[in-house]
Design an enzyme around this catalytic site. Structure first.
Site, PDB file in Angstrom:
ATOM      1  N   HIS A 389       0.643  -1.794   0.354  1.00 14.53           N
ATOM      2  CA  HIS A 389       0.091  -0.269   0.186  1.00 14.53           C
ATOM      3  C   HIS A 389       0.677   1.349  -0.373  1.00 14.53           C
ATOM      4  CE1 HIS A 389      -3.737   2.689   1.305  1.00 14.53           C
ATOM      5  NE2 HIS A 389      -3.254   2.802   2.033  1.00 14.53           N
ATOM      6  N   GLU A 390       2.134   1.748   0.575  1.00 12.99           N
ATOM      7  CA  GLU A 390       2.769   2.582   1.264  1.00 12.99           C
ATOM      8  C   GLU A 390       3.575   2.734  -0.343  1.00 12.99           C
ATOM      9  OE1 GLU A 390       1.799   4.491   2.532  1.00 12.99           O
ATOM     10  OE2 GLU A 390       0.886   3.447   4.821  1.00 12.99           O
ATOM     11  N   HIS A 393       1.460   4.419  -2.999  1.00 12.63           N
ATOM     12  CA  HIS A 393       2.094   6.258  -2.485  1.00 12.63           C
ATOM     13  C   HIS A 393       3.204   6.066  -3.469  1.00 12.63           C
ATOM     14  CE1 HIS A 393      -1.448   6.758  -0.750  1.00 12.63           C
ATOM     15  NE2 HIS A 393      -1.477   6.096   0.216  1.00 12.63           N
ATOM     16  N   HIS A 396       3.981   6.850  -6.986  1.00 14.17           N
ATOM     17  CA  HIS A 396       3.163   7.595  -7.632  1.00 14.17           C
ATOM     18  C   HIS A 396       4.320   8.724  -7.347  1.00 14.17           C
ATOM     19  CE1 HIS A 396      -1.286   9.120  -7.852  1.00 14.17           C
ATOM     20  NE2 HIS A 396      -0.304  10.407  -8.755  1.00 14.17           N
TER      21      HIS A 396
END
Length: 599
Positions: A389-390, A393, A396
């Site tokens: 998940h992290e 980020h 991105h």
């Protein structure tokens, strides 16, 4: 096992902050540089309308200040998070926040002055001055605000109302975080333990039903005692939203909230309509949960305990890295190699817990730094999902900063959760395809079903509550505790159904504990985010390279266009119901699989 002190953690397990500042002295030099640059920025005040060249110089100066300021603030904050008991970094972080506030005040003249320049003049300048053309989207976006900017006198009054408008949120925060006490309950071992907001979810996830029931009743009985006070506080917040919307000539508070990111109101309406059309799937899920937990009837306090007990599978960090990379392989070699280096040799990740370290996980950084990840890795499946998940980020941020100028390198909240949830979807797909263990499959499907329930269904229910509450005030109706209880209780009955499901009376007051309601029309973006991520991940898995290229271009786009346009170019039109329906179709398919596995 006793936690290590920060200085005992090997460097290879820590993020590399020395590449930003190797010492406090180096940080102090840049702190001083920012202070010295602020007068250079404010020197442009009153001059932006002089010429295209002057406007360009001012915007470049703003970016130069902001870029260095971010680096200063980020480093101090992350050093504080390494060991929250370290007073040196507590002080530096506090100074960083103060400097940020000072710089924000220094730059406050920019938007009003730009809006004071005739739109036709700015557009002519954009055509004349090549350097200014790089700011075209930003300036066009600023010009959109013109219709909602009032006279200088009215603007001054609205600015002075800022603290008053923030008061309901501040009051609720003080009550919720400092004053409310929820008493004690008995834990799984029969020990008397204090119930706190931080412990509440853990108790709701307990395998012991009486622990869940005690926590639920203790928490909401407390909120019910203060429901009239909290209702008056929330009603004041809604009235403030309506006041500001009307003062700035928006048709509604919702229109005002969505205007900032240029998201059409149809996106909100499509979300509510499509989720409501698919409530039968949620009702099916509730019934499956009841059967798998072996209960005659399901209560609201039974919604969070896992349907499948934890799979006792030890996953060291190194194995998690390799598994996540295999799951992300459809995105291609470049993506995976950058991710591999980030999680290992380039030391983006602060991996393990240490004494005093901030809890939880996040992705953070600035334009000039690595896209860092804070973890408290625990060698289990949940931690591996958190890492994926992290990493979403951070990747991105990495691509956006690499391919966009500073002023477009950030991205909006509307798309912020897309890349992270996308990574989780690919990881789930990979793990389901690479195991024959029915128990692990059930655990993974349970994990994904709960993500949909809590993020797509539940956040949409919150969004519907906010919409109804604001409409009531806009229609001249009062928001009393009884009215809010009724709205919220009826929504829970509709969303979760009543067949084999007890919608407990106490759930009616849950609205009173949701801090996000004081940031109106924010939560819907969690639901649209998971929908966009699910649709994009499905495209990558089924279409292959063309979908991958679209997705990577999205990651590289930052905020160079409006969020809905960027997603459309990636292959997801959030102005239509289709992505929401695609996500809900995935939920239904996962539900089919779980029903088959459960027998």
């Amino acid at each position: 096992m006793k936690l290590k002190k920060r200085h005992e953690v090997p460097d290879e397990h820590k993020w590399d902050l020395d590449s930003v500042y190797g010492s406090v002295e180096a940080w102090e030099k840049d702190y001083a540089r920012v202070e010295e640059m602020l007068p250079q920025l404010t020197a442009f005040q009153g001059r932006l309308g002089e010429s295209a060249a002057t406007l360009l110089q001012a915007l470049k100066m703003r970016d130069e200040v902001s870029k260095l300021l971010e680096q200063v603030v980020v480093w101090a904050r992350m050093k504080e998070d390494e060991d929250t008991a370290n007073s040196t970094y507590q002080a530096l972080s506090a100074r960083g926040r103060s400097l940020y506030a000072k710089a924000t005040a220094a730059a406050a003249f920019l938007t009003p002055e730009i809006l004071a320049i005739p739109a036709e003049t700015i557009r002519a300048w954009l055509d004349q001055e090549p350097g200014l053309a790089a700011y075209r989207h930003e300036l066009e976006n600023t010009l959109r605000q013109k219709a909602h900017v009032r006279s200088p006198e009215v603007e001054e009054l609205l600015a002075q109302m800022g603290e008053v408008g923030a008061a309901p949120s501040d009051i609720f925060g003080k009550l919720n975080n400092a004053d409310l006490k929820f008493g004690t309950i008995k834990d799984e071992q029969g020990n008397e333990v204090e119930l706190t907001l931080g412990r509440y979810l853990r108790f709701l996830e307990s395998p012991v039903r009486d622990v869940r029931k005690q926590a639920f009743e203790a928490l909401f009985t407390t909120y019910r005692k203060f429901r009239n006070t909290i209702a008056a506080t929330y009603a004041s917040s809604v009235k403030a939203d309506v006041f500001y919307a009307r003062a700035r000539r928006y048709p509604s508070a919702r229109a005002a909230a969505l205007f900032g990111t240029n998201v059409p109101e149809s996106v909100y309406d499509n979300l509510l309509a499509t989720v409501n059309k698919n409530l039968p799937s949620l009702h099916r899920y509730v019934q499956l949960r009841r059967r798998m937990l072996g209960l005659d009837e399901l209560h609201m306090y039974d919604l969070y305990t896992p349907m499948v007990a934890d799979v006792d599978r030890k996953i060291p960090y190194e194995e998690a890295v390799e598994t996540v990379l295999k799951a992300l392989a459809p995105l291609g070699e470049e993506y995976c190699e950058i991710a591999r280096r980030g999680m290992t040799v380039d030391r983006w990740v602060d991996i393990y817990e240490n004494e005093g370290k901030r809890s939880g996980a996040y992705s953070f950084g600035s334009y000039t730094t690595k896209p860092y990840i804070l973890m408290n890795y625990q060698d289990n499946l949940d931690s591996m999902f958190t890492l994926a998940h992290e990493l979403g980020h951070s990747m991105h941020s990495y691509f956006s900063r690499r391919h966009q100028p500073y002023h477009y390198a950030d991205y909006t909240i509307f798309v912020a959760e897309v890349a992270s949830t996308f990574n989780e979807a690919l990881l789930t797909d990979y793990l389901l395809k690479s195991t024959d263990d029915p128990r692990l499959k059930m655990y993974l499907i349970n994990h994904q079903l709960e993500s949909f329930r809590t993020t797509l269904y539940r956040q949409t229910m919150f969004a519907e509550f906010e919409h109804i509450a604001h409409q009531r005030v806009e229609n001249g109706e009062a928001l009393t505790a009884d009215v809010l209880d009724e709205i919220y209780y009826d929504l829970n009955k509709r969303y979760y159904g009543t067949e084999g499901m007890v919608v407990d009376d106490l759930i009616a007051v849950e609205w009173a504990r949701i801090p996000h309601f004081y940031s109106a029309f924010y939560v819907y973006q969690y639901a649209t985010g998971i929908s966009a991520a699910t649709a994009l991940s499905q495209q990558v898995l089924t279409e292959g390279r063309p979908a991958v290229e679209r997705y990577l271009n999205f990651l590289k786009s930052g905020s160079s266009d409006y969020s809905t346009n960027l997603l459309k170019q990636a292959g997801v039109d959030m102005t239509s119901p289709e992505p929401i329906q695609q996500a809900l179709d995935v939920f239904a398919r996962l539900l089919d699989q779980m029903e088959q596995l459960a027998g």
